[in-house]
Design a protein around this motif. Structure first.
Motif, short mmCIF file in Angstrom:
data_model
loop_
_atom_site.label_atom_id
_atom_site.label_comp_id
_atom_site.label_asym_id
_atom_site.label_seq_id
_atom_site.Cartn_x
_atom_site.Cartn_y
_atom_site.Cartn_z
N LEU A 1 0.82 -1.21 0.00
CA LEU A 1 0.00 0.00 0.00
C LEU A 1 0.86 1.26 0.00
O LEU A 1 0.34 2.36 0.19
N GLU A 2 2.14 1.11 -0.21
CA GLU A 2 3.06 2.24 -0.14
C GLU A 2 2.66 3.37 -1.09
O GLU A 2 2.79 4.55 -0.76
N SER A 3 2.15 3.03 -2.27
CA SER A 3 1.78 4.07 -3.25
C SER A 3 0.56 4.88 -2.78
O SER A 3 0.33 5.97 -3.29
N TRP A 4 -0.19 4.39 -1.84
CA TRP A 4 -1.36 5.10 -1.33
C TRP A 4 -1.00 6.09 -0.22
O TRP A 4 -1.82 6.93 0.14
N ILE A 5 0.19 5.95 0.32
CA ILE A 5 0.59 6.78 1.46
C ILE A 5 1.41 7.96 0.96
O ILE A 5 2.40 7.78 0.24
N PRO A 6 1.03 9.18 1.33
CA PRO A 6 1.79 10.35 0.87
C PRO A 6 3.25 10.29 1.33
O PRO A 6 3.55 9.80 2.42
N THR A 7 4.12 10.79 0.49
CA THR A 7 5.55 10.78 0.79
C THR A 7 5.86 11.46 2.11
O THR A 7 6.69 10.98 2.89
N GLU A 8 5.18 12.58 2.40
CA GLU A 8 5.47 13.30 3.65
C GLU A 8 5.10 12.45 4.88
O GLU A 8 5.74 12.54 5.91
N VAL A 9 4.08 11.60 4.75
CA VAL A 9 3.71 10.72 5.86
C VAL A 9 4.77 9.63 6.02
O VAL A 9 5.20 9.34 7.14
N LYS A 10 5.20 9.02 4.92
CA LYS A 10 6.24 8.00 5.00
C LYS A 10 7.53 8.59 5.57
O LYS A 10 8.20 7.93 6.39
#
Length: 92
Positions: A56-65
């Motif tokens: 699900l990495e593509s669903w999570i905004p970069t700033e959150v990751k």
């Protein structure tokens, strides 16, 4: 035969046992609660870690990751203390 269970995967079990054997040899072993978390890494092996994103990495905004990775590193560096409920449950 591997020393493996869902609670103590093969890579981590020897590290935990090593800590206990060292404590026994030094005469400091005690039946204590060992809190082994992200900050308690040894030989590059953390006792626990954050769960992966499981595709699900593509669903999570970069700033959150990035924020999660930053906080993870703060926990490892011991610059952020994870709140723990240390209250013992009442006996029935």
């Amino acid at each position: 035969m591997k020393s493996e269970s869902i609670f103590c995967p093969d890579k981590k079990f020897p590290v935990v046992m090593k800590k206990m054997v060292i404590a026994i040899n030094e005469g400091t072993f005690a039946p204590l609660y060992y809190n082994l978390g992200l900050a308690d890494q040894e030989e590059g092996i953390g006792y626990v870690d954050l769960a992966p994103y499981h595709g699900l990495e593509s669903w999570i905004p970069t700033e959150v990751k990035n924020a999660v990775a930053e906080r993870r590193q703060e926990i490892i560096n011991r610059t952020f203390e994870v709140p723990v409920n240390a209250v013992k449950p009442k006996e029935a």
